[in-house]
Design a protein around this motif. Structure first.
Motif, mmCIF file in Angstrom:
data_model
loop_
_atom_site.group_PDB
_atom_site.id
_atom_site.type_symbol
_atom_site.label_atom_id
_atom_site.label_comp_id
_atom_site.label_asym_id
_atom_site.label_seq_id
_atom_site.Cartn_x
_atom_site.Cartn_y
_atom_site.Cartn_z
ATOM 1 N N ILE A 90 0.905 -1.120 0.025
ATOM 2 C CA ILE A 90 -0.010 0.136 -0.212
ATOM 3 C C ILE A 90 0.899 1.359 0.193
ATOM 4 C CG2 ILE A 90 -1.715 1.448 1.129
ATOM 5 C CD1 ILE A 90 -2.443 -1.291 2.516
ATOM 6 N N GLY A 91 0.721 2.222 -1.026
ATOM 7 C CA GLY A 91 1.438 3.354 -0.950
ATOM 8 C C GLY A 91 0.468 4.653 -0.579
ATOM 9 N N LEU A 92 1.246 5.451 0.211
ATOM 10 C CA LEU A 92 0.346 6.503 0.782
ATOM 11 C C LEU A 92 0.922 7.860 0.384
ATOM 12 C CD1 LEU A 92 0.437 5.240 4.424
ATOM 13 C CD2 LEU A 92 -1.412 5.072 2.814
ATOM 14 N N ILE A 93 -0.004 8.802 -0.133
ATOM 15 C CA ILE A 93 0.219 10.192 -0.543
ATOM 16 C C ILE A 93 -0.640 10.950 0.361
ATOM 17 C CG2 ILE A 93 0.282 11.753 -2.221
ATOM 18 C CD1 ILE A 93 0.195 9.187 -4.249
ATOM 19 N N PHE A 94 -0.206 11.999 1.047
ATOM 20 C CA PHE A 94 -0.844 12.854 1.606
ATOM 21 C C PHE A 94 -0.800 14.314 1.114
ATOM 22 C CE2 PHE A 94 0.258 9.558 4.824
ATOM 23 C CZ PHE A 94 -0.996 9.286 5.092
ATOM 24 N N GLN A 95 -1.687 15.020 1.771
ATOM 25 C CA GLN A 95 -1.826 16.491 1.501
ATOM 26 C C GLN A 95 -0.683 17.236 1.258
ATOM 27 O OE1 GLN A 95 -5.046 18.522 3.219
ATOM 28 N NE2 GLN A 95 -4.474 20.499 2.712
ATOM 29 N N ASP A 96 0.151 17.409 2.083
ATOM 30 C CA ASP A 96 1.243 18.345 2.145
ATOM 31 C C ASP A 96 2.531 17.508 1.943
ATOM 32 O OD1 ASP A 96 3.099 20.360 2.468
ATOM 33 O OD2 ASP A 96 2.433 20.649 4.524
ATOM 34 N N PRO A 97 3.139 17.862 0.638
ATOM 35 C CA PRO A 97 4.339 16.969 0.485
ATOM 36 C C PRO A 97 5.650 17.459 1.470
ATOM 37 C CG PRO A 97 3.961 18.617 -1.519
ATOM 38 C CD PRO A 97 2.726 18.632 -0.430
ATOM 39 N N GLN A 98 5.366 18.738 1.894
ATOM 40 C CA GLN A 98 6.408 19.252 2.769
ATOM 41 C C GLN A 98 6.677 18.240 4.094
ATOM 42 O OE1 GLN A 98 7.708 22.308 1.897
ATOM 43 N NE2 GLN A 98 9.484 21.655 2.901
ATOM 44 N N ASP A 147 20.031 14.181 -5.987
ATOM 45 C CA ASP A 147 21.054 14.676 -4.987
ATOM 46 C C ASP A 147 20.623 15.830 -4.489
ATOM 47 O OD1 ASP A 147 23.103 12.411 -4.953
ATOM 48 O OD2 ASP A 147 24.064 13.473 -6.704
ATOM 49 N N ASN A 148 19.501 16.461 -4.803
ATOM 50 C CA ASN A 148 18.896 17.227 -4.113
ATOM 51 C C ASN A 148 18.048 17.196 -2.900
ATOM 52 O OD1 ASN A 148 17.959 19.312 -7.457
ATOM 53 N ND2 ASN A 148 20.134 18.969 -6.283
ATOM 54 N N TYR A 149 17.897 18.365 -2.144
ATOM 55 C CA TYR A 149 16.991 17.942 -0.880
ATOM 56 C C TYR A 149 15.605 18.702 -1.216
ATOM 57 C CZ TYR A 149 21.315 17.717 1.887
ATOM 58 O OH TYR A 149 22.566 17.251 2.273
ATOM 59 N N PRO A 150 14.610 18.167 -0.502
ATOM 60 C CA PRO A 150 13.328 18.753 -0.797
ATOM 61 C C PRO A 150 12.905 20.145 -1.068
ATOM 62 C CG PRO A 150 13.420 17.003 0.967
ATOM 63 C CD PRO A 150 14.752 17.351 0.724
ATOM 64 N N HIS A 151 13.780 20.805 -0.225
ATOM 65 C CA HIS A 151 13.417 22.456 -0.454
ATOM 66 C C HIS A 151 14.031 22.839 -1.852
ATOM 67 C CE1 HIS A 151 17.701 24.279 0.006
ATOM 68 N NE2 HIS A 151 17.889 23.322 0.551
ATOM 69 N N GLN A 152 14.696 22.160 -2.608
ATOM 70 C CA GLN A 152 15.101 22.617 -4.000
ATOM 71 C C GLN A 152 14.196 22.147 -4.956
ATOM 72 O OE1 GLN A 152 19.038 20.503 -2.986
ATOM 73 N NE2 GLN A 152 20.014 22.344 -3.996
ATOM 74 N N PHE A 153 13.000 21.717 -4.480
ATOM 75 C CA PHE A 153 11.948 21.381 -5.757
ATOM 76 C C PHE A 153 10.688 22.270 -5.439
ATOM 77 C CE2 PHE A 153 14.444 17.526 -4.962
ATOM 78 C CZ PHE A 153 14.411 16.856 -6.569
ATOM 79 N N SER A 154 9.960 22.592 -6.270
ATOM 80 C CA SER A 154 8.666 23.409 -6.232
ATOM 81 C C SER A 154 7.844 22.391 -5.716
ATOM 82 C CB SER A 154 8.053 23.707 -7.733
ATOM 83 O OG SER A 154 7.926 22.660 -8.400
ATOM 84 N N GLY A 155 6.491 22.933 -5.243
ATOM 85 C CA GLY A 155 5.508 22.307 -4.658
ATOM 86 C C GLY A 155 5.172 20.948 -5.430
ATOM 87 N N GLY A 156 4.887 21.276 -6.749
ATOM 88 C CA GLY A 156 4.259 20.130 -7.555
ATOM 89 C C GLY A 156 5.377 19.199 -7.694
ATOM 90 N N MET A 157 6.851 19.503 -7.921
ATOM 91 C CA MET A 157 7.793 18.626 -8.141
ATOM 92 C C MET A 157 8.077 17.873 -6.578
ATOM 93 S SD MET A 157 9.127 18.138 -10.963
ATOM 94 C CE MET A 157 8.130 18.962 -12.562
ATOM 95 N N ARG A 158 7.803 18.453 -5.667
ATOM 96 C CA ARG A 158 7.978 17.801 -4.426
ATOM 97 C C ARG A 158 6.765 16.615 -4.259
ATOM 98 N NH1 ARG A 158 9.748 22.202 -1.217
ATOM 99 N NH2 ARG A 158 7.665 23.109 -1.315
ATOM 100 N N GLN A 159 5.470 16.980 -4.795
ATOM 101 C CA GLN A 159 4.414 15.843 -4.563
ATOM 102 C C GLN A 159 4.922 14.814 -5.522
ATOM 103 O OE1 GLN A 159 2.786 14.918 -2.499
ATOM 104 N NE2 GLN A 159 0.961 15.721 -2.555
#
Ligand SMILES: Nc1ncnc2c1ncn2[C@@H]1O[C@H](COP(=O)(O)OP(=O)(O)O)[C@@H](O)[C@H]1O
Ligand SMILES: [Mg+2]
Length: 247
Positions: A90-98, A147-159
């Motif tokens: 089971i894979g889970l995806i929640f509202q806030d990628p952050q 090799d990037n950290y999450p903050h280096q992605f836009s919201g959509g890319m983080r999701q």
């Protein structure tokens, strides 16, 4: 035979002075290759049902009745199977990628860690798999982005990264709770299109939880409507949208 069967599922939150019946005898079936939308106003019990499938109900709540069958396994029956299933099947995806990503690890490190927790792969194999996953969810320059950290992605890319994490152990069921609610409208459709594509390509059974009828119309094959803990309607999305129950 449906792949996921939720039978008479009930969840209560036992408060000091009252009991909230957040889900009452809910029955839902989901097939492989289809997206079932779970819709309703805020507080109607959608997340409760999504979390109860994997027995993730926080105190003071409890699953007070019913069963959840995935494939041929009753997944509430023993805690071992639920722990396995949560990470694996089971894979889970929640509202806030952050909040789904660890800010101090690169996305590559998080993918490798998750993959190695569940699958018997070497670090090098896990890295190859991670980069392929990032490509699959539409991240360009995946080798570099690894090799990037999450903050280096836009919201959509983080999701997209969160979706790659949800997919990394080859799940058969995906539960996405308001996956686009925190995103700009212009990005929402891209993420929904991605979920649709993955559903078909990977033959996933998907439960898409949303309060947004637009998301339901755009994305789902069937829809289940919740109101005050009751599942009041379930059927083919097109039919329900053209002829909604008067409630
Ligand atoms: N941890 C909790 N403790 C107490 N009540 C809760 C808890 N989580 C949810 N509820 C209650 O259960 C009901 C359904 O909530 P929820 O499943 O989050 O709704 P939705 O996802 O549709 O907005 C609401 O009345 C909510 O207040
Ligand atoms: Mg919710």
């Amino acid at each position: 035979m449906s792949f996921l069967k939720i039978n008479n599922l009930s969840v209560d939150y036992q408060m000091r002075k009252e009991t909230i019946y957040a889900a009452k005898n809910v029955n839902i079936e989901v097939n492989k290759g289809e997206i079932l939308g779970l819709v309703g106003e805020s507080g109607s019990g959608k997340s409760t049902v999504g979390n109860a499938i994997i027995n993730l109900i926080d105190e003071p709540g409890k699953v007070s009745g019913g069963s959840v069958i995935l494939g041929d396994l009753n997944i509430h029956e023993n805690s071992e199977s639920i722990i396995n299933y949560r990470g694996n099947k089971i894979g889970l995806i929640f509202q806030d990628p952050q909040t789904s990503l660890n800010p101090i690890l690169t996305v590559g490190e998080q993918l490798i860690e998750t993959i190695q927790t569940h699958l018997q792969l070497s670090k090098e194999e896990a890295k190859i798999k991670s980069i392929n996953l990032l490509k699959e969810v539409g991240i360009k320059d995946a080798e570099k982005r690894f090799d990037n950290y999450p903050h280096q992605f836009s919201g959509g890319m983080r999701q997209r990264v969160v979706i790659s994490l949800a997919l990394c152990c080859e799940p058969e069921l995906l539960i996405a709770d308001e996956p686009t609610t925190a995103l700009d409208v212009s990005i929402q459709s891209q993420i929904l299109e991605l979920i649709k594509r993955l559903t078909k390509e990977r033959n996933l059974a998907v439960i898409l939880i949303t309060h947004d009828m637009g998301v339901i119309a755009e994305t789902t094959d069937r829809v289940a409507v919740m109101k005050s803990g009751d599942l009041v309607e379930i059927g083919i999305t097109k039919e329900i949208l053209t002829n909604p129950l008067k409630i």
